[in-house]
Design a protein around this motif. Structure first.
Motif, PDB file in Angstrom:
ATOM      1  N   THR A   1       2.686   8.549  -5.858  1.00  0.00           N
ATOM      2  CA  THR A   1       1.473   7.835  -6.268  1.00  0.00           C
ATOM      3  C   THR A   1       1.054   8.171  -7.695  1.00  0.00           C
ATOM      4  O   THR A   1       0.436   7.334  -8.350  1.00  0.00           O
ATOM      5  N   ASP A   2       1.409   9.350  -8.196  1.00  0.00           N
ATOM      6  CA  ASP A   2       1.021   9.671  -9.570  1.00  0.00           C
ATOM      7  C   ASP A   2       1.795   8.839 -10.590  1.00  0.00           C
ATOM      8  O   ASP A   2       1.340   8.664 -11.722  1.00  0.00           O
TER       9      ASP A   2
ATOM     10  N   GLY B   1       1.183   4.604  -8.400  1.00  0.00           N
ATOM     11  CA  GLY B   1      -0.151   4.224  -7.945  1.00  0.00           C
ATOM     12  C   GLY B   1      -0.214   4.045  -6.447  1.00  0.00           C
ATOM     13  O   GLY B   1       0.795   4.122  -5.738  1.00  0.00           O
ATOM     14  N   SER B   2      -1.419   3.782  -5.949  1.00  0.00           N
ATOM     15  CA  SER B   2      -1.615   3.609  -4.510  1.00  0.00           C
ATOM     16  C   SER B   2      -1.311   2.181  -4.057  1.00  0.00           C
ATOM     17  O   SER B   2      -1.243   1.910  -2.859  1.00  0.00           O
ATOM     18  N   THR B   3      -1.145   1.284  -5.002  1.00  0.00           N
ATOM     19  CA  THR B   3      -0.712  -0.080  -4.701  1.00  0.00           C
ATOM     20  C   THR B   3       0.534  -0.357  -5.533  1.00  0.00           C
ATOM     21  O   THR B   3       0.452  -0.503  -6.750  1.00  0.00           O
TER      22      THR B   3
ATOM     23  N   GLN C   1       0.859  -1.175   0.000  1.00  0.00           N
ATOM     24  CA  GLN C   1       0.000   0.000   0.000  1.00  0.00           C
ATOM     25  C   GLN C   1       0.899   1.230   0.000  1.00  0.00           C
ATOM     26  O   GLN C   1       1.776   1.361   0.851  1.00  0.00           O
ATOM     27  N   ASN C   2       0.707   2.105  -0.967  1.00  0.00           N
ATOM     28  CA  ASN C   2       1.623   3.218  -1.197  1.00  0.00           C
ATOM     29  C   ASN C   2       0.914   4.551  -0.972  1.00  0.00           C
ATOM     30  O   ASN C   2      -0.070   4.850  -1.627  1.00  0.00           O
ATOM     31  N   ASN C   3       1.454   5.350  -0.048  1.00  0.00           N
ATOM     32  CA  ASN C   3       0.915   6.682   0.207  1.00  0.00           C
ATOM     33  C   ASN C   3       1.815   7.775  -0.375  1.00  0.00           C
ATOM     34  O   ASN C   3       1.631   8.952  -0.085  1.00  0.00           O
ATOM     35  N   GLY C   4       2.802   7.377  -1.159  1.00  0.00           N
ATOM     36  CA  GLY C   4       3.739   8.328  -1.735  1.00  0.00           C
ATOM     37  C   GLY C   4       4.944   8.595  -0.857  1.00  0.00           C
ATOM     38  O   GLY C   4       5.886   9.270  -1.263  1.00  0.00           O
TER      39      GLY C   4
END
Length: 109
Positions: free
Chosen positions: A86-87, A90-92, A33-36
């Protein structure tokens, strides 16, 4: 089979205990899970050869898949990799490993 998730440990000013490593799964690979503000710690537990971790980028440009980013982890060494905006990622985050000798930890700063 679905990708194996890597738990994310949030770093705090109070401090956190070192998280348990996730064993590399070259058959199913991984998600994070990626929040940047995620950083991966990838350790090559093998002592004979360098190993590769691949970070997949979603989407396409002009109908063409974006080339994944690869990072070589030398034998018996570790690499901190990230953060992953995230751009772009992505968020995953999709993480592929070429061998089970790679051990992974995800940290959020």
């Amino acid at each position: 089979m679905p990708r194996t998730p890597i738990p994310v440990t949030q770093i705090t000013r109070a401090g956190v205990a070192a998280p348990t490593e996730t064993n590399g799964d070259p058959a199913n690979n991984h998600t994070v899970q990626n929040n940047g503000r995620v950083v991966l710690l990838v350790r090559n537990s093998g002592s004979t050869t360098a190993r590769t971790v691949t970070l997949r980028l979603p989407g396409s440009v002009d109908g063409q898949s974006v080339t994944p980013r690869t990072v070589s982890v030398p034998q018996s060494a570790s690499r901190y990799i990230g953060p992953f905006p995230t751009d772009s990622y992505g968020s995953t985050l999709q993480v592929d490993v070429d061998n089970a000798e790679l051990k992974l930890i995800a940290l959020a700063i």
